[in-house]
Design an enzyme around this catalytic site. Structure first.
Site, PDB file in Angstrom:
ATOM      1  N   TYR A  52       0.856  -1.187   0.000  1.00 33.65           N
ATOM      2  CA  TYR A  52       0.000   0.000   0.000  1.00 33.65           C
ATOM      3  C   TYR A  52       0.894   1.239   0.000  1.00 33.65           C
ATOM      4  O   TYR A  52       1.587   1.525   0.989  1.00 33.65           O
ATOM      5  CB  TYR A  52      -0.909   0.032   1.229  1.00 33.65           C
ATOM      6  CG  TYR A  52      -2.004  -1.021   1.265  1.00 33.65           C
ATOM      7  CD1 TYR A  52      -2.309  -1.798   0.158  1.00 33.65           C
ATOM      8  CD2 TYR A  52      -2.737  -1.230   2.424  1.00 33.65           C
ATOM      9  CE1 TYR A  52      -3.316  -2.753   0.200  1.00 33.65           C
ATOM     10  CE2 TYR A  52      -3.750  -2.179   2.479  1.00 33.65           C
ATOM     11  CZ  TYR A  52      -4.027  -2.938   1.371  1.00 33.65           C
ATOM     12  OH  TYR A  52      -5.023  -3.880   1.429  1.00 33.65           O
ATOM     13  N   PRO A  90     -16.796  -4.580   0.272  1.00 35.75           N
ATOM     14  CA  PRO A  90     -18.057  -4.895   0.952  1.00 35.75           C
ATOM     15  C   PRO A  90     -19.278  -4.197   0.362  1.00 35.75           C
ATOM     16  O   PRO A  90     -20.402  -4.548   0.705  1.00 35.75           O
ATOM     17  CB  PRO A  90     -17.800  -4.415   2.381  1.00 35.75           C
ATOM     18  CG  PRO A  90     -16.812  -3.304   2.230  1.00 35.75           C
ATOM     19  CD  PRO A  90     -15.909  -3.753   1.118  1.00 35.75           C
ATOM     20  N   GLY A 126     -19.346  -3.844  -3.116  1.00 39.65           N
ATOM     21  CA  GLY A 126     -19.265  -4.184  -4.526  1.00 39.65           C
ATOM     22  C   GLY A 126     -18.652  -3.054  -5.342  1.00 39.65           C
ATOM     23  O   GLY A 126     -18.069  -2.112  -4.810  1.00 39.65           O
TER      24      GLY A 126
END
Length: 298
Positions: free
Chosen positions: A55, A211, A213
């Site tokens: 990240y 969570p 979509g």
């Protein structure tokens, strides 16, 4: 009805709404703001942060190291299976081989300033969404679990998780002791319902990514669903909060790690943990059709 407040993860009881730190890389130009966002999350009760060395090419882990103070008692969870690749077409490259998994754990330990990472997820690369393994990156599960188990025995990691895995992979991995599973899963993408049930039976935390979509083109969005929008209007909440709350009500082992670079959005996400859904509301949401991830991605 499961508690929407707290549940077990890697041997600890933590708030069921944590923080996914990937979005902190959007604040790369303002490190102080990134640290302040994390501090605000801790002030609001977040005690579970999900991260990875890839990240922001290590930036996010460095921010976490600066933000977490003695006494915060924050469960820091990382993942391996990919490494930073800032010059590549996407900012990560797969790192699935056992020696790469070990090196990734060492990189995380150094960046986070830890002697031990409480939970490390092995991100497999044999199902979508995400980059699929090719060539020497196609590695057997047993070889990967062997190095992860060794790292746990050495005390460098506390527990082993899995990410982007199939039901068969999870079943094969159970003897190694699996603490959590991270897969793409939402109200509109419930391909892994059998895996959720297995995780409940085996006392394994279920930590869905995407969570709501819609993370890739072609994937349906929870917030676009008429039933979700209707519930949100009736309750005076946002569709995103309804989608997150449904996950918390759906199974008692669900932990959420929504990410954001905005304090306002952070507070809205955490407020989803206080949203109670009655039986009729849950029935209306459960009736929303699920769409196969593979079919949605073509």
């Amino acid at each position: 009805m499961p508690s929407t407040k707290s549940a077990r993860l890697a041997g600890r009881t933590v708030s069921r709404v944590g923080y996914g730190a990937m979005q902190l890389e959007r604040l790369h130009a303002d490190r102080d703001q990134a640290v302040a966002l994390l501090r605000r999350a801790f002030d609001l009760g977040v005690d579970h942060v999900d991260t990875a060395q890839f990240y922001g090419n290590g930036f996010v882990n460095e921010v976490i190291r600066e933000a977490v103070r003695p006494g915060d008692d924050v469960l820091v969870v990382s993942k391996v299976g990919a490494d930073p690749d800032p010059g590549g077409p996407i900012p990560l490259r797969l790192a699935q081989r056992p020696e790469e998994l070990r090196a990734s754990v060492e990189d995380n330990l150094r960046a986070l300033g830890l002697d031990r990472i409480p939970l490390v997820n092995l991100r497999r690369a044999d199902r979508r969404p995400g980059v699929l393994a090719e060539g020497d990156q196609v590695v057997g599960l047993d070889d990967q679990l062997a190095v992860m188990t060794a790292l746990r025995d050495e005390g460098k990691i506390g527990a082993i998780g899995l990410s982007s895995v199939t039901l068969d992979t999870l079943r094969r991995a159970l003897p190694a002791g699996i603490a959590c599973v991270q897969n793409a899963y939402s109200l509109v993408g419930r391909d892994d319902e059998d895996m959720v049930e297995l995780c409940v039976a085996e006392d394994i935390a279920w930590v869905p990514f995407f969570p709501l979509g819609g993370a890739f083109p072609g994937l349906p969005k929870v917030t676009d669903e008429p039933a979700v929008q209707t519930v949100a209007r009736d309750l005076g909440r946002t569709p995103a909060q309804v989608g997150l709350a449904w996950l918390l009500h759906h199974a008692p082992n669900v932990h959420l790690i929504p990410g954001t670079a905005s304090v306002e959005h952070l507070e809205a996400n955490l407020a989803a943990g206080d949203l109670e859904l009655d039986a009729d509301t849950l029935a209306a949401l459960d009736a929303v059709p699920t769409r196969s991830l593979d079919a949605s991605l073509g």
